[in-house]
Write a protein that holds these residues in place. Structure first.
Motif, PDB file in Angstrom:
ATOM      1  N   LYS A  63       2.359   4.135   5.409  1.00 46.47           N
ATOM      2  CA  LYS A  63       2.919   3.925   3.981  1.00 46.47           C
ATOM      3  C   LYS A  63       1.687   4.536   3.013  1.00 46.47           C
ATOM      4  O   LYS A  63       0.676   3.664   3.210  1.00 46.47           O
ATOM      5  CB  LYS A  63       3.397   3.052   3.561  1.00 46.47           C
ATOM      6  CG  LYS A  63       4.410   3.133   2.343  1.00 46.47           C
ATOM      7  CD  LYS A  63       5.279   1.624   2.387  1.00 46.47           C
ATOM      8  CE  LYS A  63       6.132   1.955   1.023  1.00 46.47           C
ATOM      9  NZ  LYS A  63       7.069   0.745   0.881  1.00 46.47           N
ATOM     10  N   ASP A  64       1.732   5.177   2.179  1.00 49.57           N
ATOM     11  CA  ASP A  64       0.664   5.390   1.113  1.00 49.57           C
ATOM     12  C   ASP A  64      -0.616   5.972   1.666  1.00 49.57           C
ATOM     13  O   ASP A  64      -1.594   5.357   1.513  1.00 49.57           O
ATOM     14  CB  ASP A  64       0.323   4.172   0.191  1.00 49.57           C
ATOM     15  CG  ASP A  64       1.918   3.952  -0.476  1.00 49.57           C
ATOM     16  OD1 ASP A  64       2.476   4.873  -0.965  1.00 49.57           O
ATOM     17  OD2 ASP A  64       2.081   2.597  -0.920  1.00 49.57           O
ATOM     18  N   ILE A  65      -0.573   6.737   2.661  1.00 49.76           N
ATOM     19  CA  ILE A  65      -1.598   7.147   3.416  1.00 49.76           C
ATOM     20  C   ILE A  65      -1.951   8.559   2.746  1.00 49.76           C
ATOM     21  O   ILE A  65      -1.117   9.478   2.634  1.00 49.76           O
ATOM     22  CB  ILE A  65      -1.556   7.395   4.916  1.00 49.76           C
ATOM     23  CG1 ILE A  65      -0.991   6.138   5.511  1.00 49.76           C
ATOM     24  CG2 ILE A  65      -2.799   8.059   5.621  1.00 49.76           C
ATOM     25  CD1 ILE A  65      -1.864   5.119   5.426  1.00 49.76           C
ATOM     26  N   ARG A  66      -3.362   9.023   2.417  1.00 53.88           N
ATOM     27  CA  ARG A  66      -3.517  10.166   1.737  1.00 53.88           C
ATOM     28  C   ARG A  66      -3.515  11.408   3.208  1.00 53.88           C
ATOM     29  O   ARG A  66      -3.721  11.001   4.137  1.00 53.88           O
ATOM     30  CB  ARG A  66      -5.071   9.980   1.441  1.00 53.88           C
ATOM     31  CG  ARG A  66      -5.116   9.366   0.073  1.00 53.88           C
ATOM     32  CD  ARG A  66      -6.598   9.126  -0.329  1.00 53.88           C
ATOM     33  NE  ARG A  66      -7.403  10.659  -0.121  1.00 53.88           N
ATOM     34  CZ  ARG A  66      -8.690  10.641  -0.232  1.00 53.88           C
ATOM     35  NH1 ARG A  66      -9.472   9.512  -0.560  1.00 53.88           N
ATOM     36  NH2 ARG A  66      -9.348  11.732   0.038  1.00 53.88           N
TER      37      ARG A  66
ATOM     38  N   ASN B 250       2.441   1.172  10.134  1.00 53.43           N
ATOM     39  CA  ASN B 250       3.280   1.586   8.786  1.00 53.43           C
ATOM     40  C   ASN B 250       2.680   2.505   7.873  1.00 53.43           C
ATOM     41  O   ASN B 250       1.916   2.334   7.151  1.00 53.43           O
ATOM     42  CB  ASN B 250       3.715   0.260   8.163  1.00 53.43           C
ATOM     43  CG  ASN B 250       4.401   0.443   6.729  1.00 53.43           C
ATOM     44  OD1 ASN B 250       5.226   1.697   6.810  1.00 53.43           O
ATOM     45  ND2 ASN B 250       4.687  -0.329   5.991  1.00 53.43           N
TER      46      ASN B 250
ATOM     47  N   GLU C  71      15.698   6.418   0.185  1.00 52.79           N
ATOM     48  CA  GLU C  71      14.697   5.228   0.526  1.00 52.79           C
ATOM     49  C   GLU C  71      14.510   5.136   2.061  1.00 52.79           C
ATOM     50  O   GLU C  71      13.365   4.890   2.404  1.00 52.79           O
ATOM     51  CB  GLU C  71      14.925   3.870  -0.244  1.00 52.79           C
ATOM     52  CG  GLU C  71      13.997   3.051  -0.137  1.00 52.79           C
ATOM     53  CD  GLU C  71      14.179   1.866  -1.045  1.00 52.79           C
ATOM     54  OE1 GLU C  71      13.685   0.819  -0.701  1.00 52.79           O
ATOM     55  OE2 GLU C  71      15.139   2.014  -2.017  1.00 52.79           O
TER      56      GLU C  71
ATOM     57  N   ASN D 216      -7.929   0.138   9.719  1.00 52.52           N
ATOM     58  CA  ASN D 216      -7.155   1.427   8.782  1.00 52.52           C
ATOM     59  C   ASN D 216      -6.308   2.039   9.741  1.00 52.52           C
ATOM     60  O   ASN D 216      -5.170   2.319   9.585  1.00 52.52           O
ATOM     61  CB  ASN D 216      -8.193   2.345   8.141  1.00 52.52           C
ATOM     62  CG  ASN D 216      -7.469   3.013   7.152  1.00 52.52           C
ATOM     63  OD1 ASN D 216      -6.453   2.656   6.450  1.00 52.52           O
ATOM     64  ND2 ASN D 216      -8.108   4.066   7.026  1.00 52.52           N
TER      65      ASN D 216
ATOM     66  N   ASP E 210       7.726   7.625   7.175  1.00 54.17           N
ATOM     67  CA  ASP E 210       6.230   6.911   7.396  1.00 54.17           C
ATOM     68  C   ASP E 210       6.203   6.276   8.969  1.00 54.17           C
ATOM     69  O   ASP E 210       4.967   6.561   9.216  1.00 54.17           O
ATOM     70  CB  ASP E 210       6.363   5.870   6.430  1.00 54.17           C
ATOM     71  CG  ASP E 210       6.178   6.413   4.797  1.00 54.17           C
ATOM     72  OD1 ASP E 210       6.020   7.508   4.746  1.00 54.17           O
ATOM     73  OD2 ASP E 210       6.662   5.718   3.847  1.00 54.17           O
TER      74      ASP E 210
END
Length: 101
Positions: A76-79, A74, A29, A67, A36
């Motif tokens: 994180k969760d970027i395409r 951070n 983790e 954006n 990221d």
């Protein structure tokens, strides 16, 4: 040969002490979060080297300044397609990937 300072601890040892050995859930983790962060910092550094503002980069790739800021701070969760577009279209770079086991 230079003598080692026995009072120093390596970064790897510090991470292992805090998050466990490689392959453990907490360590995995931590490493995912670090990657990221690293992607966002690499994009920020490249943007600054190109002398671009977040707004200029956002305009070039068709997104918002907010954006770009989120990605840089951070990622994180970027395409994947978004990261690729920022690097290739926005920054004129090339994205290299590798898989390690």
């Amino acid at each position: 040969m230079k003598a080692k300072n026995k009072n120093l601890t390596s970064l790897e040892d510090l991470i292992s002490q805090e998050y466990g050995l490689a392959g453990t859930p907490l360590r995995t983790e931590f490493e995912a979060g670090y990657n990221d962060f690293k992607i966002g910092m690499m994009i920020q550094q490249a943007r600054k080297e190109k002398g671009m503002t977040q707004e200029q980069l956002a305009e070039k790739v068709g997104t918002s300044k907010g954006n770009i800021s989120k990605i840089e701070n951070n990622a994180k969760d970027i395409r994947f397609s978004t990261i690729k577009k920022i690097i290739e279209v926005g920054l004129g770079g090339h994205l290299d990937l590798s898989i390690k086991f």
